[in-house]
Write a protein that holds these residues in place. Structure first.
Motif, PDB file in Angstrom:
ATOM      1  N   ASP A  82       1.110  -1.322   0.055  1.00 49.14           N
ATOM      2  CA  ASP A  82       0.035   0.469   0.363  1.00 49.14           C
ATOM      3  C   ASP A  82       0.644   1.642  -0.222  1.00 49.14           C
ATOM      4  OD1 ASP A  82      -1.994   1.948   0.241  1.00 49.14           O
ATOM      5  OD2 ASP A  82      -2.816   1.803   2.758  1.00 49.14           O
ATOM      6  N   PRO A  83       1.722   2.028  -1.126  1.00 47.56           N
ATOM      7  CA  PRO A  83       2.530   2.073  -1.410  1.00 47.56           C
ATOM      8  C   PRO A  83       1.677   3.733  -0.956  1.00 47.56           C
ATOM      9  CG  PRO A  83       1.951   1.480  -3.278  1.00 47.56           C
ATOM     10  CD  PRO A  83       1.222   0.572  -2.393  1.00 47.56           C
ATOM     11  N   ASP A  93       1.187   8.094  -1.135  1.00 50.70           N
ATOM     12  CA  ASP A  93       0.930   8.519  -2.633  1.00 50.70           C
ATOM     13  C   ASP A  93       1.625  10.032  -2.731  1.00 50.70           C
ATOM     14  OD1 ASP A  93      -0.104   8.120  -4.643  1.00 50.70           O
ATOM     15  OD2 ASP A  93      -1.856   9.182  -4.732  1.00 50.70           O
ATOM     16  N   ALA A 153       1.094   6.763  -5.980  1.00 48.56           N
ATOM     17  CA  ALA A 153       1.082   4.852  -5.913  1.00 48.56           C
ATOM     18  C   ALA A 153       1.360   4.114  -6.751  1.00 48.56           C
ATOM     19  CB  ALA A 153       0.362   4.826  -4.721  1.00 48.56           C
TER      20      ALA A 153
END
Ligand code: FAD
Ligand code: FES
Ligand code: FES
Lengths: 167, 286
Positions: free
Chosen positions: B255-256, B258, B264
């Protein structure tokens, strides 16, 4: 409070009381007058401050002088005097691998350490070894050329000795 | 910039370190290689009143096989991680990661223990120890404990180390001879912190994956274990199909953050591409 530090700088024992916040670069430049070690960014990014500590290049801006206790330090002044980098310096000169010269002592430290490890580095390996050295003048090509040429020249000088050993 | 003033003290034993640390509660910082502490003080990100040099503590030095594990002391410099034959043999992911950590001169001073204690999410070694299923040896006034890497990295720059505790070593379980490994990262320039990175190892029996351990870095606040991608590999040979399944599963694992400069979805896409490359390159240790 100052701390007493014992080191060997360019072959000579040195004992000095230093303030903990002094970097090794400040100590060399301000206390010992060895101004061949340059300071650019003072945060590990530019490589102008490289010296050899116990034979390996380190950033003199990121090593505290107090951390050099018991260490053997070589600066560009020492390597010039012993002639250890004379051929590299000659090669930098021949190939115009310096303009303002601010980065040069750091470049020579990285080059010397690389050639000690890898006598015939590829251009990619040379660039990798210089990844922490900025030069704002030359565009790097000439520096890579000069280091590659020195590597080749050292291989030729070393060759007869190797042949003898093989016999 | 020049550093703000501070007091410098050397600890010769862990007990002395704890003592010196507790005297100025909350305002002392341990010093190993100093290659994160010193630049952050130069940038005025921190200004501790006391630096306690722990590099002289004997317990933090040395690399040795101890029973079923390779113990790598916290004071091991990055350059030694890169060159040590025991590390290459028993903890190959650390040896493969080392050339990507910073620049040659920084590797001569930075230490494995300092790197793991700092827990920079873009750092290579934390992901490598996670993928290696290593344990972190911690010593403090209350005693010694061994924390699995999965429970060590808690949040951004936050680890299981309590204030005053010292990271003593990393314990890597000795791998079977046929375990396969690979490591890679994508960075703008060599030596820069990674935009995304992957460390992976797997065990195969008769060509079929029976165990996989994959960790990514620069994808969030901590290194991240790719649980879904691991599961996608198990029970099948390493093939284009199983690789594609693992790549697709990454969306469940990551869940990188943003970031306007680095959205992301782009980071996730880079992670998929890199995972494919790494899994294609899995090899037994040299
Ligand atoms: C220009 C530059 C580029 C870099 N690039 C990278 C990179 O690409 N990848 C990467 O991973 N790192 C990179 N680094 C960071 C480098 O690897 C650091 O050396 C490392 O992260 C910290 O190790 P150290 O020994 O220098 O720790 P120190 O700076 O001494 O300490 C770091 C922190 O950990 C604590 N600490 C240290 N040792 C212990 C211990 N044994 N127990 C408990 N706490 C401890 C300290 O108190 C401090 O908070 C870079 C650094 C610079 C300056
Ligand atoms: S002055 Fe040390 S790296 Fe720039
Ligand atoms: S010659 Fe000017 S910075 Fe390199």
């Amino acid at each position: 409070m100052k701390v007493l530090v014992n080191t060997i700088v360019n072959g000579a024992p040195v004992q000095e009381a230093v303030t903990p916040r002094s970097s090794l670069a400040d100590f060399l430049r301000d206390d010992l007058g060895l101004t061949g070690t340059h300071l650019g960014c003072e945060m590990g990014a530019c490589g102008a401050c490289l010296v050899l500590l116990d034979g390996a290049p380190v950033h003199a801006c990121l090593v505290l002088a107090v951390q050099a206790e018991g260490g053997r330090i070589e600066t560009i002044e020492g390597l010039t005097e012993t002639g250890a980098v004379a051929d590299l310096q000659e090669s930098f000169h021949d190939r115009n691998a310096l303009q303002c010269g601010y980065c040069t002592s750091g470049m020579l430290m990285s080059a010397q350490a690389l050639l000690a490890r890898n006598a015939a580095p590829s251009r990619d390996e040379i660039r990798d070894a210089l990844s922490g050295n900025y030069c704002r003048c030359t565009g790097y090509e000439a520096i890579v050329d000069a280091i590659a040429a020195t590597g080749r020249a050292r291989a030729v000088t070393a060759a007869p000795a190797n042949t003898e050993a093989a016999e | 910039m020049k550093l703000p003033a501070f007091e410098y003290l050397r600890a010769r034993s862990p007990e002395e370190a704890w003592q010196l640390h507790s005297e100025v509660e909350g305002d002392a910082v341990y010093l190993s290689g100093g290659h994160s502490v010193v630049p952050s003080m130069a940038l005025r990100l921190q200004a501790p009143s006391r630096l306690i040099d722990i590099s002289g503590i004997a317990d933090l030095h040395g690399i040795a096989v101890q029973g079923e594990v390779l113990r790598i002391g916290a004071m091991t410099r990055h350059a030694e991680v890169m060159d040590n034959p025991l590390v290459a043999r028993h903890a190959p992911l650390l040896a493969l990661a080392a050339p990507h950590v910073a620049h040659p001169a920084i590797r001569n001073r930075g230490t494995l223990g300092g790197n793991l204690a700092l827990a920079d999410p873009a750092s290579e070694f934390p992901a490598a120890v996670l993928a290696l299923r290593a344990k972190i040896e911690i010593m403090g006034p209350e005693g010694r404990r061994h924390v699995p890497a999965d429970d060590f990295f808690l949040d951004l720059y936050e680890t299981a180390l309590a204030p005053g505790e010292i990271l003593a070593a990393v314990h890597v379980p000795l791998p079977p001879a046929d375990r396969v490994f690979a490591f890679d990262e994508i960075a703008r320039r060599r030596g820069d912190y990674a935009m995304v990175g992957v460390a992976a190892q797997a065990d195969l029996e008769e060509g079929v994956v029976v165990d996989a351990s994959i960790a990514l870095f620069s994808v969030g606040f901590t290194p991240v274990r790719a649980t879904a991608a691991q599961a996608a590999l198990i029970g099948a040979p390493l093939s284009p199909e199983s690789l594609a399944r693992a790549q697709a599963s990454l969306a469940e694992d990551l869940d990188p953050p943003d970031d306007p400069g680095f959205p992301a979805p782009r980071r996730l896409q880079l992670a998929r591409v890199l995972l494919g490359r790494v899994l294609n390159r899995m090899e037994t240790r040299p």
